[in-house]
Design a protein around this motif. Structure first.
Motif, PDB file in Angstrom:
ATOM      1  N   LEU A 113     -41.729  56.572  21.402  1.00 37.69           N
ATOM      2  CA  LEU A 113     -41.958  58.011  21.529  1.00 37.69           C
ATOM      3  C   LEU A 113     -42.388  58.393  22.942  1.00 37.69           C
ATOM      4  CD1 LEU A 113     -42.191  60.863  20.370  1.00 37.69           C
ATOM      5  CD2 LEU A 113     -44.494  60.271  19.571  1.00 37.69           C
ATOM      6  N   PRO A 114     -43.417  57.750  23.530  1.00 40.39           N
ATOM      7  CA  PRO A 114     -43.746  58.099  24.919  1.00 40.39           C
ATOM      8  C   PRO A 114     -42.593  57.863  25.893  1.00 40.39           C
ATOM      9  CG  PRO A 114     -45.531  56.833  23.927  1.00 40.39           C
ATOM     10  CD  PRO A 114     -44.381  56.792  22.966  1.00 40.39           C
ATOM     11  N   ASN A 115     -41.795  56.823  25.646  1.00 39.06           N
ATOM     12  CA  ASN A 115     -40.652  56.590  26.530  1.00 39.06           C
ATOM     13  C   ASN A 115     -39.640  57.732  26.453  1.00 39.06           C
ATOM     14  OD1 ASN A 115     -41.668  54.215  27.526  1.00 39.06           O
ATOM     15  ND2 ASN A 115     -40.389  52.882  26.261  1.00 39.06           N
ATOM     16  N   ALA A 116     -39.420  58.256  25.253  1.00 34.55           N
ATOM     17  CA  ALA A 116     -38.521  59.408  25.118  1.00 34.55           C
ATOM     18  C   ALA A 116     -39.076  60.615  25.864  1.00 34.55           C
ATOM     19  CB  ALA A 116     -38.317  59.738  23.640  1.00 34.55           C
ATOM     20  N   LEU A 117     -40.370  60.843  25.746  1.00 35.05           N
ATOM     21  CA  LEU A 117     -41.004  61.951  26.465  1.00 35.05           C
ATOM     22  C   LEU A 117     -40.887  61.758  27.977  1.00 35.05           C
ATOM     23  CD1 LEU A 117     -44.204  62.216  24.239  1.00 35.05           C
ATOM     24  CD2 LEU A 117     -42.412  63.961  24.405  1.00 35.05           C
ATOM     25  N   ARG A 118     -41.046  60.529  28.439  1.00 35.82           N
ATOM     26  CA  ARG A 118     -40.907  60.246  29.868  1.00 35.82           C
ATOM     27  C   ARG A 118     -39.508  60.598  30.369  1.00 35.82           C
ATOM     28  NH1 ARG A 118     -44.126  55.586  28.280  1.00 35.82           N
ATOM     29  NH2 ARG A 118     -46.073  55.536  29.481  1.00 35.82           N
ATOM     30  N   MET A 119     -38.487  60.241  29.603  1.00 31.54           N
ATOM     31  CA  MET A 119     -37.123  60.509  30.048  1.00 31.54           C
ATOM     32  C   MET A 119     -36.851  62.006  30.133  1.00 31.54           C
ATOM     33  SD  MET A 119     -35.826  57.658  30.798  1.00 31.54           S
ATOM     34  CE  MET A 119     -37.443  56.939  31.159  1.00 31.54           C
ATOM     35  N   VAL A 120     -37.388  62.767  29.197  1.00 36.42           N
ATOM     36  CA  VAL A 120     -37.227  64.224  29.226  1.00 36.42           C
ATOM     37  C   VAL A 120     -37.869  64.802  30.486  1.00 36.42           C
ATOM     38  CG1 VAL A 120     -37.991  66.347  28.092  1.00 36.42           C
ATOM     39  CG2 VAL A 120     -36.962  64.513  26.741  1.00 36.42           C
ATOM     40  N   GLU A 121     -39.042  64.279  30.828  1.00 36.16           N
ATOM     41  CA  GLU A 121     -39.717  64.768  32.037  1.00 36.16           C
ATOM     42  C   GLU A 121     -38.965  64.358  33.293  1.00 36.16           C
ATOM     43  OE1 GLU A 121     -44.416  65.103  30.792  1.00 36.16           O
ATOM     44  OE2 GLU A 121     -43.745  63.320  31.854  1.00 36.16           O
ATOM     45  N   ILE A 122     -38.514  63.116  33.360  1.00 40.63           N
ATOM     46  CA  ILE A 122     -37.804  62.632  34.544  1.00 40.63           C
ATOM     47  C   ILE A 122     -36.564  63.467  34.821  1.00 40.63           C
ATOM     48  CG2 ILE A 122     -36.364  60.702  35.346  1.00 40.63           C
ATOM     49  CD1 ILE A 122     -38.521  58.844  34.153  1.00 40.63           C
ATOM     50  N   CYS A 123     -35.912  63.924  33.766  1.00 39.16           N
ATOM     51  CA  CYS A 123     -34.701  64.740  33.915  1.00 39.16           C
ATOM     52  C   CYS A 123     -34.999  66.227  34.025  1.00 39.16           C
ATOM     53  CB  CYS A 123     -33.751  64.479  32.750  1.00 39.16           C
ATOM     54  SG  CYS A 123     -33.038  62.823  32.754  1.00 39.16           S
ATOM     55  N   ASP A 124     -36.287  66.598  34.116  1.00 41.91           N
ATOM     56  CA  ASP A 124     -36.687  68.008  34.206  1.00 41.91           C
ATOM     57  C   ASP A 124     -36.111  68.825  33.052  1.00 41.91           C
ATOM     58  OD1 ASP A 124     -38.211  67.692  36.557  1.00 41.91           O
ATOM     59  OD2 ASP A 124     -36.415  67.834  37.801  1.00 41.91           O
ATOM     60  N   ARG A 125     -36.163  68.254  31.841  1.00 41.32           N
ATOM     61  CA  ARG A 125     -35.647  68.944  30.664  1.00 41.32           C
ATOM     62  C   ARG A 125     -36.738  69.092  29.607  1.00 41.32           C
ATOM     63  NH1 ARG A 125     -30.562  69.660  29.376  1.00 41.32           N
ATOM     64  NH2 ARG A 125     -31.648  71.082  27.967  1.00 41.32           N
ATOM     65  N   THR A 126     -37.894  69.575  30.019  1.00 40.10           N
ATOM     66  CA  THR A 126     -39.004  69.733  29.081  1.00 40.10           C
ATOM     67  C   THR A 126     -38.778  70.885  28.111  1.00 40.10           C
ATOM     68  OG1 THR A 126     -40.196  71.037  30.749  1.00 40.10           O
ATOM     69  CG2 THR A 126     -40.695  68.685  30.619  1.00 40.10           C
ATOM     70  N   ASP A 127     -37.652  71.612  28.256  1.00 42.38           N
ATOM     71  CA  ASP A 127     -37.279  72.594  27.246  1.00 42.38           C
ATOM     72  C   ASP A 127     -36.787  71.928  25.967  1.00 42.38           C
ATOM     73  OD1 ASP A 127     -35.037  72.000  29.214  1.00 42.38           O
ATOM     74  OD2 ASP A 127     -33.901  72.818  27.532  1.00 42.38           O
ATOM     75  N   ILE A 128     -36.461  70.627  26.026  1.00 41.83           N
ATOM     76  CA  ILE A 128     -35.936  69.906  24.863  1.00 41.83           C
ATOM     77  C   ILE A 128     -37.092  69.408  24.014  1.00 41.83           C
ATOM     78  CG2 ILE A 128     -34.620  67.904  24.092  1.00 41.83           C
ATOM     79  CD1 ILE A 128     -33.033  68.070  26.714  1.00 41.83           C
ATOM     80  N   PRO A 129     -37.168  69.778  22.731  1.00 41.48           N
ATOM     81  CA  PRO A 129     -38.248  69.266  21.878  1.00 41.48           C
ATOM     82  C   PRO A 129     -38.040  67.794  21.562  1.00 41.48           C
ATOM     83  CG  PRO A 129     -36.692  70.531  20.571  1.00 41.48           C
ATOM     84  CD  PRO A 129     -36.267  70.701  22.008  1.00 41.48           C
ATOM     85  N   VAL A 130     -39.133  67.063  21.538  1.00 37.83           N
ATOM     86  CA  VAL A 130     -39.122  65.645  21.190  1.00 37.83           C
ATOM     87  C   VAL A 130     -40.009  65.465  19.967  1.00 37.83           C
ATOM     88  CG1 VAL A 130     -39.626  63.294  21.965  1.00 37.83           C
ATOM     89  CG2 VAL A 130     -38.790  65.002  23.604  1.00 37.83           C
ATOM     90  N   ALA A 131     -39.508  64.762  18.949  1.00 39.88           N
ATOM     91  CA  ALA A 131     -40.254  64.587  17.701  1.00 39.88           C
ATOM     92  C   ALA A 131     -40.405  63.116  17.368  1.00 39.88           C
ATOM     93  CB  ALA A 131     -39.550  65.306  16.545  1.00 39.88           C
ATOM     94  N   ALA A 132     -41.541  62.777  16.788  1.00 43.31           N
ATOM     95  CA  ALA A 132     -41.775  61.419  16.303  1.00 43.31           C
ATOM     96  C   ALA A 132     -41.157  61.263  14.923  1.00 43.31           C
ATOM     97  CB  ALA A 132     -43.273  61.135  16.226  1.00 43.31           C
ATOM     98  N   GLY A 133     -40.565  60.116  14.690  1.00 43.58           N
ATOM     99  CA  GLY A 133     -39.937  59.851  13.400  1.00 43.58           C
ATOM    100  C   GLY A 133     -40.512  58.651  12.697  1.00 43.58           C
ATOM    101  N   VAL A 145     -41.110  48.102  33.955  1.00 44.59           N
ATOM    102  CA  VAL A 145     -41.366  49.123  34.971  1.00 44.59           C
ATOM    103  C   VAL A 145     -42.419  50.090  34.452  1.00 44.59           C
ATOM    104  CG1 VAL A 145     -40.373  51.067  36.231  1.00 44.59           C
ATOM    105  CG2 VAL A 145     -39.079  48.949  35.965  1.00 44.59           C
ATOM    106  N   THR A 146     -43.435  50.328  35.240  1.00 44.46           N
ATOM    107  CA  THR A 146     -44.514  51.234  34.842  1.00 44.46           C
ATOM    108  C   THR A 146     -44.221  52.640  35.334  1.00 44.46           C
ATOM    109  OG1 THR A 146     -46.133  49.435  34.925  1.00 44.46           O
ATOM    110  CG2 THR A 146     -46.987  51.688  34.976  1.00 44.46           C
ATOM    111  N   LEU A 147     -44.062  53.555  34.401  1.00 39.54           N
ATOM    112  CA  LEU A 147     -43.871  54.966  34.729  1.00 39.54           C
ATOM    113  C   LEU A 147     -45.117  55.737  34.308  1.00 39.54           C
ATOM    114  CD1 LEU A 147     -40.184  55.450  33.523  1.00 39.54           C
ATOM    115  CD2 LEU A 147     -40.995  55.073  35.852  1.00 39.54           C
ATOM    116  N   PRO A 148     -45.417  56.861  34.947  1.00 45.19           N
ATOM    117  CA  PRO A 148     -46.621  57.622  34.585  1.00 45.19           C
ATOM    118  C   PRO A 148     -46.598  58.034  33.116  1.00 45.19           C
ATOM    119  CG  PRO A 148     -45.644  58.447  36.620  1.00 45.19           C
ATOM    120  CD  PRO A 148     -44.658  57.489  36.040  1.00 45.19           C
ATOM    121  N   PRO A 149     -47.765  58.155  32.496  1.00 44.56           N
ATOM    122  CA  PRO A 149     -47.809  58.658  31.111  1.00 44.56           C
ATOM    123  C   PRO A 149     -47.190  60.051  31.036  1.00 44.56           C
ATOM    124  CG  PRO A 149     -49.947  57.795  31.789  1.00 44.56           C
ATOM    125  CD  PRO A 149     -49.102  57.876  33.025  1.00 44.56           C
ATOM    126  N   PRO A 150     -46.504  60.355  29.951  1.00 43.83           N
ATOM    127  CA  PRO A 150     -45.898  61.688  29.850  1.00 43.83           C
ATOM    128  C   PRO A 150     -46.962  62.777  29.777  1.00 43.83           C
ATOM    129  CG  PRO A 150     -45.743  60.529  27.752  1.00 43.83           C
ATOM    130  CD  PRO A 150     -46.253  59.536  28.746  1.00 43.83           C
TER     131      PRO A 150
END
Length: 384
Positions: free
Chosen positions: A99-119, A143-148
């Motif tokens: 889940l945090p990795n999915a949130l990180r990818m959304v931020e990296i792509c500057d697409r925080t308009d996209i909702p991310v949900a835990a399943g 690879v260590t990326l910043p927390p979302p």
């Protein structure tokens, strides 16, 4: 209003425990009741809405994972796709990592308009199996990326899938990149969902042998019951499995092209690629990591990259050594094992042939990597 049990047990793990029972029972007794009314979604910016009005509406269900990270970046940086949501599932790593990795990818792509949900935090009825050996303990090759900075929406992934699909009947394609637990839960919770889904494109399965067992590919091995529910749903399916993904190994020249990029996705992708390549070399592997998941995404962006054939695909759920195997029939008859002597037969020995899946059987690797690298780096030369 949420169902009473959800209000009493808001934890997502409890949600899974409750819904799992109905999902498995529904395999025999039919679909269960729908989820309650959902929460609201973040809204896309006006400029983004203008860009994606003619793009294909998709929801990406994923378990990032190195190749999932590449797939998410490819999808979010491709104007052909309108990514309406990202849902996370346990698979390559536990849900608390995917889940945090999915949130990180959304931020990296500057697409925080996209909702991310835990399943789902575990398969429907089986013990959890992960693949940190292939993706690193953090799912990104180490690879260590910043927390979302953003957080997941309150809806469970299955609820979010149901709501978006039913708000856009016949328009939304589900892209399954991990175990299909979330998709199975959504299908079994809402009786009308299958008819409202445009199609399902998934990375999973194989008609030529597995990568976890001789029979099963990882995603279907982790949750064969969920895969069976999806393939029996009646939704048109496109299966991009090991038959073609084994042919798209990441190599040094492509890593150097990513390293030459200057945007955030390029830097993230290059770091992950370099790290996972080092892991492969450390394990004595001569080849590179296989980018299974972005190849499945490419099927919606550039269908000409892959060659497809129609099959009837079913998933083995009972075999001790074959659970998770995807078995494909190309023509009639669909024949099952002979009955035991002096035993009544519960299922028919044969069925009429009806194709339910487009299976990828060949790929143009150079065209795929050109698309992937150019989209991530921002180059606009991915034709051909």
């Amino acid at each position: 209003m949420k169902p009473d049990w959800f209000q009493r047990n808001p934890d997502r793990r409890m949600f899974l425990k409750v819904t799992t029972g109905s999902a498995i029972a529904a395999m025999v007794h039919g679909p269960s009741r729908a989820f309650g009314a959902p929460y609201g979604l973040p809204q896309a910016t006006a400029s983004h809405r203008a860009e994606v009005t003619t793009a294909a509406k998709v929801i990406i269900d994923t378990d990032p994972g190195v190749d999932d990270a590449f797939a998410l970046m490819l999808a979010m940086r491709s104007p052909e796709l309108n990514v309406m949501a990202v849902t996370a599932v346990a698979g390559n790593l536990p849900l608390e990592i995917t889940l945090p990795n999915a949130l990180r990818m959304v931020e990296i792509c500057d697409r925080t308009d996209i909702p991310v949900a835990a399943g789902a935090s575990a398969p429907l009825i089986r013990q959890q199996v992960t693949a940190s050996y292939a993706h690193g303990e953090n799912g990104l090759g180490g690879v260590t990326l910043p927390p979302p900075k953003i957080t997941a929406v309150k809806e469970h992934a299955a609820e979010l899938i149901c709501r978006i699909v039913l708000e856009h009947p016949g328009e939304v394609t589900l892209i399954g990149l991990g175990p299909l637990t979330n998709l199975a839960l959504a299908l079994r919770s809402e009786p009308g969902l299958a008819k409202a889904i445009k199609s399902i494109v998934l990375m999973g399965g194989s008609l030529s042998g597995g990568n976890v067992t001789p029979a099963a590919e990882f995603n279907f091995y982790v949750d064969p019951e969920a895969a069976s529910i999806v393939f029996n749903s009646g939704v048109p399916i496109t299966m991009v499995g090991l038959d073609v993904t084994r042919k798209v190994e990441l190599t040094e020249p492509y890593i150097r092209q990513l390293e030459a990029g200057t945007n955030k996705p390029s830097r993230a992708a290059a770091g992950i690629a370099r790290a996972i390549m080092a892991t492969y070399r450390g394990h004595g592997e001569k080849g590179g990591p296989t980018l299974h998941d972005p190849l499945a995404v490419s099927a919606l962006i550039r269908p000409d990259i892959l060659t497809f054939e129609s099959y009837r695909v079913q998933i083995e759920t009972n075999g001790l050594i074959t659970a998770g195997e995807s078995v494909g029939w190309k023509r009639a008859p669909i024949r099952y094992a002979a009955a035991f002597e002096n035993s009544p037969r519960v299922t028919p020995s044969e069925e009429a042939f009806t194709a339910n899946t487009k299976v990828a059987v060949d790929v143009r690797p150079d065209s795929f990597f050109r698309l992937l690298v150019d989209r991530i780096t921002g180059n606009k030369q991915d034709n051909g």
